[in-house]
Design a protein around this motif. Structure first.
Motif, short mmCIF file in Angstrom:
data_model
loop_
_atom_site.label_atom_id
_atom_site.label_comp_id
_atom_site.label_asym_id
_atom_site.label_seq_id
_atom_site.Cartn_x
_atom_site.Cartn_y
_atom_site.Cartn_z
N SER A 210 -90.67 -17.32 -33.64
CA SER A 210 -91.21 -15.99 -33.34
C SER A 210 -90.19 -14.91 -33.62
O SER A 210 -90.55 -13.75 -33.86
N SER A 211 -88.89 -15.26 -33.58
CA SER A 211 -87.87 -14.26 -33.86
C SER A 211 -87.77 -13.96 -35.34
O SER A 211 -87.27 -12.91 -35.73
N ARG B 297 -92.16 -11.14 -37.12
CA ARG B 297 -92.52 -10.07 -36.20
C ARG B 297 -93.70 -9.31 -36.78
O ARG B 297 -94.00 -9.39 -37.96
N SER C 95 -98.17 -12.78 -25.23
CA SER C 95 -97.43 -11.62 -25.73
C SER C 95 -96.05 -11.54 -25.11
O SER C 95 -95.07 -11.16 -25.77
N ILE C 96 -95.93 -11.88 -23.83
CA ILE C 96 -94.63 -11.85 -23.17
C ILE C 96 -93.73 -12.95 -23.73
O ILE C 96 -92.54 -12.74 -23.98
N VAL C 97 -94.30 -14.14 -23.95
CA VAL C 97 -93.51 -15.25 -24.51
C VAL C 97 -93.01 -14.89 -25.91
O VAL C 97 -91.86 -15.17 -26.27
N LEU C 98 -93.86 -14.25 -26.71
CA LEU C 98 -93.48 -13.86 -28.07
C LEU C 98 -92.70 -12.55 -28.12
O LEU C 98 -92.38 -12.06 -29.20
N LYS C 99 -92.46 -11.95 -26.93
CA LYS C 99 -91.69 -10.71 -26.81
C LYS C 99 -92.35 -9.54 -27.55
O LYS C 99 -91.67 -8.67 -28.08
N ILE C 100 -93.68 -9.54 -27.56
CA ILE C 100 -94.43 -8.42 -28.11
C ILE C 100 -94.60 -7.34 -27.04
O ILE C 100 -94.59 -6.15 -27.33
N GLU C 101 -94.79 -7.76 -25.80
CA GLU C 101 -94.99 -6.83 -24.71
C GLU C 101 -94.07 -7.18 -23.55
O GLU C 101 -93.54 -8.30 -23.46
N ILE C 102 -93.89 -6.23 -22.66
CA ILE C 102 -93.09 -6.41 -21.45
C ILE C 102 -94.03 -6.31 -20.25
O ILE C 102 -94.85 -5.40 -20.16
#
Length: 385
Positions: A4-5, A8, A135-142
């Motif tokens: 996922s890093s 994006r 989304s949190i796991v993929l760091k798209i959202e907080i």
């Protein structure tokens, strides 16, 4: 598979036809579209239940729906965007999106044949929970407390609606299986919404929807060939069944899927899926009209909870956007101050260097004059001697 890093959400780039892939849609246009999507899905639940009650095979129904929808999507994609082939690095994402689309369409149809239309709609609000987690796991959202509160309130209201409106549509084992299929469908739908963000900036929304949905249609065709043994199921004669198929592919599929892809370009996945909490309310309303479902006071109270949770979720999104905008403004001000300071420092350094240079030249000239004076004095002394 890339991590996922490494992959994006893509930035917007123009197409070969010079069209912009990202439009700055005003919020007043985005929100009504998100509401219309849920009411159109609710209409599909009601008409689909009527079609299955008339004896239509849910697998055949799903296949006809996807075949017609894929055809219309490709016509629109070729007319509006031309033939755009996805990049190699996006192929696995599109295949995954197509698989999730297959699960989303087929499982919902099979589950609708097992349980009631309100039961199907009432479980849809769990999609925002799964989408937010992904989304949190993929760091798209907080995750913020406002978003969490909105999700909890809206999902709680939907669960209350499930408790009060789920009808006994068969044996308990069949209902349990139908609800398990619905949970799988919700997970697939939430993952599909999140995956939009990784490719939507690189392709027009109609084109990318046509690509992944076509792969889902292929999976449906393979499934139907395996599970449907009676060829008579393909011969549909009831007018209401064809009406339900036409509605399902034209509104609940072509319009809704393209609209969902379009709205995903302007709002985060949590907001897109957050509007799914309106689907139970819309289904209860339409079921009351067409399926003789009678809502009671607890139903209305739960519906209010769903709407309140939705508003809180949207407010959380608004706070995130405001914070981002404020951060951007501060960054711009900081960059301006730094640029001004650097420019002033450079001007001061240049002035200092110029002053040192002038002083150096003057000193050199004075030393030269002194040397000339000394030489002249020595010559004068020698003459006198």
């Amino acid at each position: 598979m890339p991590s996922s890093s490494q992959i994006r959400p893509q930035q917007s780039t123009p197409t070969q036809r010079g069209q912009s892939l990202r439009t700055n849609a005003p919020p007043l246009l985005v929100w009504p579209v998100l509401v219309a999507i849920q009411f159109l899905f609710a209409g599909w639940h009601v008409l689909g239940k009527l079609a299955f009650s008339a004896g239509c095979n849910p697998f055949v129904f799903a296949l006809y729906r996807e075949l017609l929808a894929s055809t219309f999507m490709w016509i629109g994609a070729l007319v509006w965007d031309g033939l755009i082939v996805p990049h190699r690095r996006h192929v696995w994402l599109i295949l995954l999106m197509g698989s999730m689309s297959f699960v989303n369409v087929v499982f919902s149809a099979v589950a609708l044949d097992m349980v009631s239309a309100p039961n199907v709609a009432m479980l849809q609000p769990v999609v925002p929970v799964f989408a937010l987690m992904i989304s949190i796991v993929l760091k798209i959202e907080i995750l913020t407390w406002v978003k969490a509160l909105g999700m909890v309130v809206s999902v709680s209201g939907a669960l209350l609606l499930v408790f009060w409106t789920t009808e006994d549509s068969g044996e308990s084992r069949q209902i349990l299986l139908g609800n398990i299929l619905l949970v799988c469908q919700c997970i697939a739908g939430s993952l599909l919404v999140v995956l939009f963000k990784f490719v939507i900036g690189s392709y027009p929304h109609v084109t990318i929807t046509a690509w992944y949905y076509s792969f889902g249609t292929l999976l449906s065709a393979i499934t139907v060939g395996v599970v449907v043994s009676d060829r008579e199921d393909f011969n549909i004669r009831q007018r209401e069944v064809w009406l339900a198929i036409a509605y399902a592919f034209l509104f609940a599929t072509v319009f809704n899927y393209i609209a969902m892809t379009w709205t995903s370009k302007h709002v985060n996945p949590s907001v897109t899926t957050g509007f799914l909490t309106l689907q139970p309310v819309a289904t209860v309303i339409l079921s009351s009209i067409f399926l003789s479902f009678q809502p009671k006071l607890p139903h209305l109270a739960a519906a209010v909870a769903v709407v309140v949770g939705l508003l809180v979720t949207c407010y959380g999104q608004y706070l995130d956007a405001a914070q981002v905008n404020a951060g951007d403004a501060i960054d711009r001000d900081d960059r301006s101050i730094i640029a001004t300071s650097v420019s002033g420092f450079e001007r001061g350094a240049v002035s200092s260097n110029m002053g040192e240079g002038i002083a150096g030249v003057a000193s050199d000239e004075n030393e030269s004059l002194l040397e000339v004076t000394n030489i002249s004095g020595q010559r004068g002394t020698s003459v006198q001697h």
